[in-house]
Design a protein around this motif. Structure first.
Motif, PDB file in Angstrom:
ATOM      1  N   GLU A 225       0.989  -1.196   0.016  1.00 42.18           N
ATOM      2  CA  GLU A 225      -0.161  -0.156   0.101  1.00 42.18           C
ATOM      3  C   GLU A 225       0.747   1.218  -0.052  1.00 42.18           C
TER       4      GLU A 225
ATOM      5  N   HIS B  46       0.873   5.015   1.124  1.00 36.76           N
ATOM      6  CA  HIS B  46       0.180   5.922   2.054  1.00 36.76           C
ATOM      7  C   HIS B  46       0.855   7.436   1.830  1.00 36.76           C
ATOM      8  N   GLN B  47      -0.069   8.633   1.484  1.00 36.12           N
ATOM      9  CA  GLN B  47       0.801   9.655   1.253  1.00 36.12           C
ATOM     10  C   GLN B  47       0.721  10.352   2.835  1.00 36.12           C
TER      11      GLN B  47
END
Length: 190
Positions: A177, A179-180
């Motif tokens: 994944e 994620h910002q």
């Protein structure tokens, strides 16, 4: 000396002689990337503004834990991101010199044959000024740093290169994944 002052001095001496508490290893703690403070952008000297890029600049943070059991999924996600953004990868190595970083660089070269993927080990890292020509020229730098320095290097690069965002990759049961962690748009003044 008064009795109270003697007790205070005795207590201070005992504290100084006592062994320091054990600081937990960064490998055991949850790794996060500190968001650069919004004031950093305005605190840059007027003569040295952040570099302006044609595309958006993204700093991607990847740790050895994400690549330990195979780099394929991580490299595929990084290659997708490199196709749309000017990308700089900060690879946090738990074990120096970071064999996982070499696998990431080799994998990116396979996925992105037209890109110049450049490995930049921490001893050769000289700051964002040294990486700016690489990014501007279309190269994809992979900066390998020891795990404890990932946050500082990421913040320095985000500030010095005028990055639009910082993202973090995490391995999950389903895959990888993204994620910002930080976005320049969140701090822009209207």
């Amino acid at each position: 000396m008064t009795r109270h002052l003697r007790q205070t001095c005795t207590g201070l001496r005992a504290m100084l002689r006592a062994p320091s508490p054990r600081i937990p290893s960064p490998r055991l703690a949850e790794t996060t990337v500190r968001e650069p403070e919004s004031g950093w952008w305005s605190a840059l000297p007027e003569s040295e503004p952040p570099l302006a890029w044609v595309g958006s600049v993204t700093i991607a943070v990847v740790g050895e834990a994400e690549t330990r059991w195979g780099t394929g999924a991580v490299v595929a996600r990084l290659a997708e991101l490199a196709a749309t953004d000017e990308l700089v990868i900060v690879y946090g190595a738990q074990h120096w010199p970071g064999p996982g970083a070499r696998s990431v660089v080799a994998g990116l070269r396979g996925h992105l044959p037209r890109h110049d993927v450049v490995a930049v080990p921490a001893p050769g890292y000289r700051g964002s000024a040294a990486l700016a020509p690489l990014v501007e020229g279309g190269s994809l730098p992979v900066v390998t740093v020891p795990d404890p320095f990932v946050h500082d290097v990421t913040a320095e690069l985000a500030s010095g290169l005028g990055a639009d965002r910082v993202v973090r990759f995490r391995r999950t049961v389903e895959g990888v994944e993204m994620h910002q962690v930080w976005s320049r748009a969140a701090f822009s003044l209207s």
